[in-house]
Write a protein that holds these residues in place. Structure first.
Motif, PDB file in Angstrom:
ATOM      1  N   MET A 159     -16.417  -3.514  13.316  1.00  0.00           N
ATOM      2  CA  MET A 159     -15.294  -4.695  13.441  1.00  0.00           C
ATOM      3  C   MET A 159     -16.948  -6.311  14.519  1.00  0.00           C
ATOM      4  SD  MET A 159     -12.835  -5.204  11.628  1.00  0.00           S
ATOM      5  CE  MET A 159     -12.493  -6.675  12.019  1.00  0.00           C
ATOM      6  N   LEU A 160     -16.910  -5.218  15.455  1.00  0.00           N
ATOM      7  CA  LEU A 160     -17.821  -5.697  16.889  1.00  0.00           C
ATOM      8  C   LEU A 160     -19.488  -5.488  15.923  1.00  0.00           C
ATOM      9  CD1 LEU A 160     -16.365  -4.831  19.584  1.00  0.00           C
ATOM     10  CD2 LEU A 160     -16.090  -6.907  18.905  1.00  0.00           C
ATOM     11  N   GLY A 161     -19.659  -5.168  14.901  1.00  0.00           N
ATOM     12  CA  GLY A 161     -20.976  -5.064  14.526  1.00  0.00           C
ATOM     13  C   GLY A 161     -21.812  -4.405  15.286  1.00  0.00           C
ATOM     14  N   ASP A 162     -21.712  -3.179  16.484  1.00  0.00           N
ATOM     15  CA  ASP A 162     -22.343  -3.182  17.546  1.00  0.00           C
ATOM     16  C   ASP A 162     -23.346  -1.254  16.721  1.00  0.00           C
ATOM     17  OD1 ASP A 162     -23.487  -1.405  19.447  1.00  0.00           O
ATOM     18  OD2 ASP A 162     -21.644  -2.035  21.280  1.00  0.00           O
ATOM     19  N   ILE A 163     -24.012  -1.347  15.841  1.00  0.00           N
ATOM     20  CA  ILE A 163     -24.373  -0.457  15.399  1.00  0.00           C
ATOM     21  C   ILE A 163     -25.225   0.250  16.049  1.00  0.00           C
ATOM     22  CG2 ILE A 163     -26.481  -0.806  13.162  1.00  0.00           C
ATOM     23  CD1 ILE A 163     -23.995  -1.458  11.972  1.00  0.00           C
ATOM     24  N   HIS A 164     -26.069  -0.381  17.320  1.00  0.00           N
ATOM     25  CA  HIS A 164     -26.329   1.182  17.732  1.00  0.00           C
ATOM     26  C   HIS A 164     -25.549   1.766  18.056  1.00  0.00           C
ATOM     27  CE1 HIS A 164     -29.353   2.649  20.297  1.00  0.00           C
ATOM     28  NE2 HIS A 164     -28.365   2.672  21.524  1.00  0.00           N
TER      29      HIS A 164
END
Length: 307
Positions: A155-160
């Motif tokens: 949801m936060l887009g923290d792909i790493h």
């Protein structure tokens, strides 16, 4: 599924269960699209009689065809020309020479497919013969607490951080390997919306909440939100800024970017100008209209020398 494609297209889709119909030029493409109303059109942009640009524009004017998914195929490497294809009415872009994995990823995204791969085989010797058996590889999800963490990261887009979590899961227990590999595959192309949609039913089964976090997960200082619809650009920017010590969140369009900005309240936003849906200018306008976000610095990114 029906699909328009050029005869020069190297990837054979018929063995995968697709019904494939061919068109030799843009004029024939429009005629076949009217006749068949396919689920998806793969179109070359440089063709005789009528170009792909003209064909797509004509198709978009036909009410019953205006929502058909159209993927442009072109050897052009210039970002400006890719943007022209999207503005003409294409939903996505596939570079030449066509890479099968990229094509399948686009089909999966736009047609809401989930590929079922043949299970690995196990060979044994019986009565001097090699006996081959299929070995099932079920997708076993991790415990509910970890699913919740993954969902919030998506949801936060923290792909790493998602990729780090998937790598850790692979090492915890081999039974989670197929599940972790699927997560890695989606994370690699920055498909955090797909990750969220994939995790939601699994969380529901375990009675785990699927609401957006009221406060971001472990949000530190120097948080940068990158909004760009190009996965290649995202990959380069994320890698560069991660190495510089920043925490990076990503979004592949303006609407998702707005949602993430509200949740994470980043220190800086890098914003692509040319995007499908709402472009960078409109996204920035909406950001600045929100009291809690109006003071966040926004830096535009564009391949155009003049805009």
């Amino acid at each position: 599924m029906s699909s328009e494609r050029q005869r020069s297209h190297p990837t054979n889709l018929e063995p995968l269960g697709f019904e494939v119909v061919l068109a030799k030029n843009g004029q024939e493409e429009v005629a076949r699209a009217k006749e068949l109303q396919p689920d998806l059109i793969l179109t070359d942009m440089v063709m005789p009689v009528m170009t792909g640009f003209e064909a797509v524009q004509e198709i978009r004017q036909i009410p019953e065809l205006k929502d058909i998914i159209i993927i442009a195929i072109s050897a052009s490497a210039f970002e400006v020309e890719r943007e022209q294809m999207l503005r003409a009415g294409c939903d996505d872009f596939l570079p030449k020479p066509v890479d099968a994995s990229k094509l399948f990823a686009l089909l999966e995204t736009h047609l809401k497919l989930e590929w079922v791969y043949e299970a690995p085989v196990k060979e044994s010797v019986a009565n001097n013969r090699v006996v081959t058996e299929k070995v099932a590889c079920p997708l076993i999800p991790p415990p509910p607490a970890e699913l919740a963490i993954w969902y919030q990261l998506a949801m936060l887009g923290d792909i790493h951080e998602l990729q780090k979590q998937a790598t850790h899961l692979e090492q915890v227990d081999k039974k989670y390997l197929p599940f972790a590999q699927k997560l890695q595959k989606l994370a690699k192309t920055f498909e955090h919306e797909q990750i969220s949609a994939w995790l939601e039913p699994l969380m529901a089964e375990n009675h785990t909440a699927t609401t957006c976090p009221s406060q971001p997960l472990d949000i530190k200082h120097n948080v940068i939100l990158v909004i760009d619809d190009n996965p290649v650009n995202l990959g380069v920017i994320v890698a560069y800024l991660k190495n510089a010590g920043f925490q990076i969140l990503t979004a592949q369009n303006g609407e998702i970017g707005l949602k993430m900005a509200k949740i994470a309240r980043p220190n800086l936003i890098l914003l692509d100008v040319m995007m499908p849906g709402i472009d960078g200018f409109e996204t920035c306008k909406r950001l600045k209209a929100i009291d809690t976000l109006e003071d966040i610095p926004v830096i535009f990114m564009t391949a155009l020398a003049k805009y």
